[in-house]
Design a protein around this motif. Structure first.
Motif, PDB file in Angstrom:
ATOM      1  N   ALA A  32       9.662  41.951  71.006  1.00 14.83           N
ATOM      2  CA  ALA A  32      11.089  42.083  71.303  1.00 14.83           C
ATOM      3  C   ALA A  32      11.409  41.786  72.770  1.00 14.83           C
ATOM      4  N   LEU A  34      10.525  43.682  75.352  1.00 22.65           N
ATOM      5  CA  LEU A  34      10.858  44.943  76.017  1.00 22.65           C
ATOM      6  C   LEU A  34       9.616  45.552  76.638  1.00 22.65           C
ATOM      7  N   SER A  38      10.332  51.466  77.383  1.00 19.76           N
ATOM      8  CA  SER A  38      11.722  51.369  76.919  1.00 19.76           C
ATOM      9  C   SER A  38      11.782  51.469  75.406  1.00 19.76           C
ATOM     10  N   TYR A  39      10.888  50.733  74.727  1.00 23.45           N
ATOM     11  CA  TYR A  39      10.873  50.799  73.263  1.00 23.45           C
ATOM     12  C   TYR A  39      10.518  52.207  72.792  1.00 23.45           C
ATOM     13  N   PRO A  49      19.806  51.992  72.193  1.00 23.19           N
ATOM     14  CA  PRO A  49      19.722  50.595  72.630  1.00 23.19           C
ATOM     15  C   PRO A  49      21.058  49.871  72.508  1.00 23.19           C
ATOM     16  N   GLU A  50      21.217  48.861  73.347  1.00 26.00           N
ATOM     17  CA  GLU A  50      22.370  47.973  73.236  1.00 26.00           C
ATOM     18  C   GLU A  50      22.228  47.184  71.935  1.00 26.00           C
ATOM     19  N   GLU A  52      22.369  44.025  71.460  1.00 23.87           N
ATOM     20  CA  GLU A  52      21.476  42.874  71.677  1.00 23.87           C
ATOM     21  C   GLU A  52      20.011  43.292  71.562  1.00 23.87           C
ATOM     22  N   THR A  53      19.693  44.439  72.138  1.00 17.57           N
ATOM     23  CA  THR A  53      18.325  44.951  72.079  1.00 17.57           C
ATOM     24  C   THR A  53      17.941  45.307  70.652  1.00 17.57           C
ATOM     25  N   LYS A  56      16.942  42.214  68.883  1.00 16.52           N
ATOM     26  CA  LYS A  56      15.588  41.759  69.248  1.00 16.52           C
ATOM     27  C   LYS A  56      14.528  42.592  68.528  1.00 16.52           C
TER      28      LYS A  56
END
Length: 64
Positions: A32, A34, A38-39, A49-50, A52-53, A56
């Motif tokens: 992704a 990332l 963060s994940y 998450p956003e 967009e994220t 992904k």
């Protein structure tokens, strides 16, 4: 549904799908684009998450 409940449900679903796919958090994060920390925060429900994220991550997990 409240934001906390939504975040928790997303986290639960991500973990379940990742485990069913036999992937580690590192593998999903790499696919992704990332950082693994963060994940991991997203999967633990500590971060929302956003969009967009999420896209992904969905692509990395091969889900729509």
């Amino acid at each position: 549904m409240s934001s906390d409940k939504t975040t928790a449900k997303i986290a639960e679903n991500l973990k379940e799908i990742r485990q069913k796919r036999g992937l580690t958090q590192v593998e999903v994060a790499d696919k992704a684009g990332l950082h693994v920390n963060s994940y991991a925060k997203i999967e633990r429900g500590e971060a929302m998450p956003e969009i967009e994220t999420l896209g992904k991550i969905a692509k990395a997990l091969r889900v729509k």
